[in-house]
Design a protein around this motif. Sequence first.
Motif, PDB file in Angstrom:
ATOM      1  N   ILE A  62       0.844  -1.201   0.000  1.00  7.84           N
ATOM      2  CA  ILE A  62       0.000   0.000   0.000  1.00  7.84           C
ATOM      3  C   ILE A  62       0.877   1.248   0.000  1.00  7.84           C
ATOM      4  N   ALA A  63       1.896   1.254   0.870  1.00  3.46           N
ATOM      5  CA  ALA A  63       2.741   2.438   1.024  1.00  3.46           C
ATOM      6  C   ALA A  63       3.421   2.822  -0.287  1.00  3.46           C
ATOM      7  N   LEU A  64       3.940   1.821  -1.008  1.00  8.20           N
ATOM      8  CA  LEU A  64       4.643   2.106  -2.259  1.00  8.20           C
ATOM      9  C   LEU A  64       3.672   2.543  -3.364  1.00  8.20           C
ATOM     10  N   LEU A 111       2.995   6.269   5.536  1.00  8.65           N
ATOM     11  CA  LEU A 111       3.050   4.994   6.259  1.00  8.65           C
ATOM     12  C   LEU A 111       1.957   4.899   7.315  1.00  8.65           C
ATOM     13  N   VAL A 112       1.588   6.015   7.933  1.00 16.24           N
ATOM     14  CA  VAL A 112       0.491   6.014   8.912  1.00 16.24           C
ATOM     15  C   VAL A 112      -0.792   5.519   8.251  1.00 16.24           C
ATOM     16  N   ILE A 113      -1.117   6.093   7.097  1.00 16.68           N
ATOM     17  CA  ILE A 113      -2.350   5.711   6.398  1.00 16.68           C
ATOM     18  C   ILE A 113      -2.276   4.275   5.906  1.00 16.68           C
ATOM     19  N   ALA A 114      -1.134   3.874   5.377  1.00 16.51           N
ATOM     20  CA  ALA A 114      -0.976   2.506   4.883  1.00 16.51           C
ATOM     21  C   ALA A 114      -1.180   1.493   5.993  1.00 16.51           C
ATOM     22  N   ILE A 134      -2.842   1.865   8.908  1.00 19.34           N
ATOM     23  CA  ILE A 134      -4.220   1.864   9.410  1.00 19.34           C
ATOM     24  C   ILE A 134      -5.158   1.203   8.404  1.00 19.34           C
ATOM     25  N   PHE A 135      -5.005   1.548   7.135  1.00 21.25           N
ATOM     26  CA  PHE A 135      -5.902   0.994   6.113  1.00 21.25           C
ATOM     27  C   PHE A 135      -5.764  -0.524   6.021  1.00 21.25           C
ATOM     28  N   GLU A 136      -4.538  -1.033   6.106  1.00 21.49           N
ATOM     29  CA  GLU A 136      -4.363  -2.489   6.067  1.00 21.49           C
ATOM     30  C   GLU A 136      -5.040  -3.132   7.270  1.00 21.49           C
ATOM     31  N   ALA A 137      -4.867  -2.528   8.450  1.00 18.09           N
ATOM     32  CA  ALA A 137      -5.470  -3.095   9.662  1.00 18.09           C
ATOM     33  C   ALA A 137      -6.995  -3.070   9.592  1.00 18.09           C
ATOM     34  N   LEU A 138      -7.550  -1.996   9.054  1.00 20.39           N
ATOM     35  CA  LEU A 138      -9.014  -1.875   8.957  1.00 20.39           C
ATOM     36  C   LEU A 138      -9.610  -2.905   8.002  1.00 20.39           C
ATOM     37  N   THR A 139      -8.908  -3.198   6.936  1.00 20.05           N
ATOM     38  CA  THR A 139      -9.465  -4.091   5.915  1.00 20.05           C
ATOM     39  C   THR A 139      -9.040  -5.541   6.095  1.00 20.05           C
ATOM     40  N   ALA A 140      -8.123  -5.808   7.032  1.00 14.89           N
ATOM     41  CA  ALA A 140      -7.646  -7.180   7.240  1.00 14.89           C
ATOM     42  C   ALA A 140      -8.793  -8.068   7.711  1.00 14.89           C
ATOM     43  N   LEU A 183     -15.171  -2.374   2.487  1.00 14.52           N
ATOM     44  CA  LEU A 183     -14.281  -1.298   2.062  1.00 14.52           C
ATOM     45  C   LEU A 183     -14.860   0.074   2.401  1.00 14.52           C
ATOM     46  N   SER A 184     -16.157   0.252   2.197  1.00 11.02           N
ATOM     47  CA  SER A 184     -16.783   1.556   2.455  1.00 11.02           C
ATOM     48  C   SER A 184     -16.694   1.946   3.929  1.00 11.02           C
ATOM     49  N   VAL A 185     -16.813   0.962   4.809  1.00 13.09           N
ATOM     50  CA  VAL A 185     -16.729   1.240   6.253  1.00 13.09           C
ATOM     51  C   VAL A 185     -15.302   1.630   6.630  1.00 13.09           C
ATOM     52  N   ALA A 186     -14.329   0.922   6.076  1.00 10.74           N
ATOM     53  CA  ALA A 186     -12.925   1.241   6.341  1.00 10.74           C
ATOM     54  C   ALA A 186     -12.599   2.666   5.904  1.00 10.74           C
ATOM     55  N   ILE A 187     -13.101   3.050   4.727  1.00 11.25           N
ATOM     56  CA  ILE A 187     -12.858   4.409   4.226  1.00 11.25           C
ATOM     57  C   ILE A 187     -13.532   5.442   5.123  1.00 11.25           C
TER      58      ILE A 187
END
Length: 435
Positions: A72-74, A351-354, A356-362, A373-377
């Motif tokens: 995600i970060a890259l 990296l902060v966003i990457a 958090i987003f991975e953790a939310l969607t895992a 996905l919509s809830v994570a966003i």
Amino acid sequence: MKQHRYDDVSVIPSRIKEIHDLSASTYKVAESLKEHEKRQEEFVESFIQLIAQAIDDKSPYTAGHCNRVPEIALMFADEVEKSQQGQFAEFHFNNDAERREFRIAAWLHDCGKITTPEHIVDKGTKLEANYNRIHEVRMRFEVLWRDAEVDYYQHITDNPEDQKQAMETLNQIQKQLQEDFAFIANANVGGEFMSDDHIARIREIADKTWLRHFDDHLGLSPLEELKASAKSETLPVEEHLLSDKPEHRIERINELHFDPAFGIKVQVPELQYNLGEIYNLTIKRGTLTPEDRFKINEHMISTIKMLESLPFPDDLARVPRYASTHHETMKGTGYPRRLSAEDLSIPERILVIADIFEALTAADRPYKKAKPLSVAIDILYKMALDEHIDMELFKLFLSSGVYKQYAEKYLPAKQIDKVDIAKYLTPQNNETSSV
């Protein structure tokens, strides 16, 4: 050579044999050094990925996190470089070395988790330690259930004329036991908020007692024996249905000291862990006690200690910094340094966003269900409003389509629902923005 400009070295034609030989020899040295450095870089990156994989493999529930965050970060960093909007217009990695530095930091962002006990990382219920202690609590309810039955049979044996009243009493007691256990079991799962009324009910249930007929000093480990009370007791012993016992308090063996140069600003709990049953069941949000949360947060301190102790070359000098700031916030409430917006560079904010987003969607965490996905966003948006993450970066995360690109590559189709990004990008909906 010192600047690693090996491609600038070439053979200089000369009729003088000595000069020609020297030039050819220098060229071969440059080629050899270039190949050697390439192999060294490949080895270093492979070793770093091995460490990340080992951390992912440590828990079956967080497997893949260390692998997915760099992805995600890259992806996101590439889009930020392309952007000509506001603060991002001047951002770019100067060369492949800086891009590699960022990539390595992303791979190492959670290396400190190698020190975090698995049962803390995976704590899915409030009573969970190395196992879910709700089973112990349930057996105590089973004991009270059978005690009620024994009392019933004893009573009707002595007073057969009272059988109807005794049965009503038995049914009432067992119905209450069912309700009380269901309440405790539900509280054990955790949630967004536990009210004061629910906490009071847990304490009320805890005051009920049962009889223990067996010596609880038998079969202990040497460490448990050291903590066990030396007080003799006459069996049976009346015990509370739920309790916070002295042996539940796990003292901190070594006092924590932080190098002032690291700038760590955290409050260290008195205890290493507190396994008290009432203490854990009355956690107001989630499943973690303050001690558990500190232990999880401590992985960032371990990351700093580990990475700062390594002699990174100049072209990787920012790896420790990049890797240790993904739990900081824009408003200075994060950890472990309580940095704020003016302290955080764009790569660090990415990296902060990457993370958090991975953790939310895992979809592989024991303490939460996979979020659409919509809830994570939507959660990310609220975190941006709260100045937890960079609002402008969040909007670019959406408008660039990185969120969707990642989702289509890594998330199951059933988790990918429609996201109306327009409502997040409309100016009037953004009540606050980052510094």
